[in-house]
Write an enzyme that holds these catalytic residues in place. Sequence first.
Site, PDB file in Angstrom:
ATOM      1  N   LYS A  11       0.855  -1.211   0.000  1.00  0.00           N
ATOM      2  CA  LYS A  11       0.000   0.000   0.000  1.00  0.00           C
ATOM      3  C   LYS A  11       0.872   1.235   0.000  1.00  0.00           C
ATOM      4  CE  LYS A  11       0.889   1.181   4.530  1.00  0.00           C
ATOM      5  NZ  LYS A  11       1.694   2.353   4.933  1.00  0.00           N
ATOM      6  N   ASP A 136      -2.029  -1.872  10.284  1.00  0.00           N
ATOM      7  CA  ASP A 136      -2.393  -1.800   8.867  1.00  0.00           C
ATOM      8  C   ASP A 136      -3.061  -3.071   8.345  1.00  0.00           C
ATOM      9  OD1 ASP A 136      -1.259   0.705   8.803  1.00  0.00           O
ATOM     10  OD2 ASP A 136       0.601   0.045   7.862  1.00  0.00           O
TER      11      ASP A 136
END
Length: 283
Positions: A11, A136
């Site tokens: 990401k 995350d």
Amino acid sequence: MRSVRERAPAKINLRLRILSRDPDGYHQLETLFQAIELHDSIEARIAGATTVRVEGDVDIGAPERNLALRAAHAFRDEVHEAPQVELRLVKRIPAGAGLGGGSSDAAATLRAMNRLSGEPLDAAALLDLGATLGSDVAFFLCGSSLAHATGRGERLVPMPAFRPVPVVVVDPAFPIATADAFAWWDEEEPEPRKATTLRRPDDFDALRPNAVNDFESVVFDRHPELGRIRDVLERAGATIARLSGSGSCVFGLFADDAPPRELDDVLRGVAPAARVLHTRTLA
Ligand code: C5P
């Protein structure tokens, strides 16, 4: 089914604001996660013991601290009938890079374990389990390539993704520990701030004024070459050029024009040891 494969994408953070520090030292954030094509691959095979084998030339430290292995153990603690698995992790996402590689490996392992066990956990239960492994992990389990997050990053609002566009990720070839970057931020003793509700922008261009990263000031002070990389990407026409997460990688997202051909050479001029990775956003 004896073995399954899962992709673990990286990401970037299109926006990251640090709002306040909790009494336990963790931080309240507001961030916009975007998944990219760069990915690790995980294969989980039913075996007599739970182990991990890592391939690829990314140094991710001691196996017992490996987040994929910890995810497999956490899944078995939750689902007692889950099998033991031999994990094969093909690592391509740099570590300590702000790209969420370890978190994504953990999420992919949870998905693989759930499939191998006949899907005993629903999406919400997987998210809860993921959030215990790292801040995350929840994003990589939310099923969307674009999501706004608050809390410690685990309170997610998935958004419909934009069309895929090129991203240049510059890995300076040194890691930054997330805990260190937060400590640098704390040294500045900033006033707590309130989260703003970010409405979904129409496209990457519309997002540009909101595409900030609060880590940049404290990280660029300590690693000026990362600021120079950001400046090169901006001058090359990137729609958004930012530090990803708490670093160390810097990305340039090119929503309009493709990255110029001479970009890699210019980047090597300011950061000779850096690795330049060409990838795309995921839709
Ligand atoms: O959650 P994760 O293990 O990825 O976080 C690594 C470190 O970063 C934590 O130990 C903590 O020091 C810091 N952190 C934080 N606030 C967050 C996320 C991480 O202070 N929201």
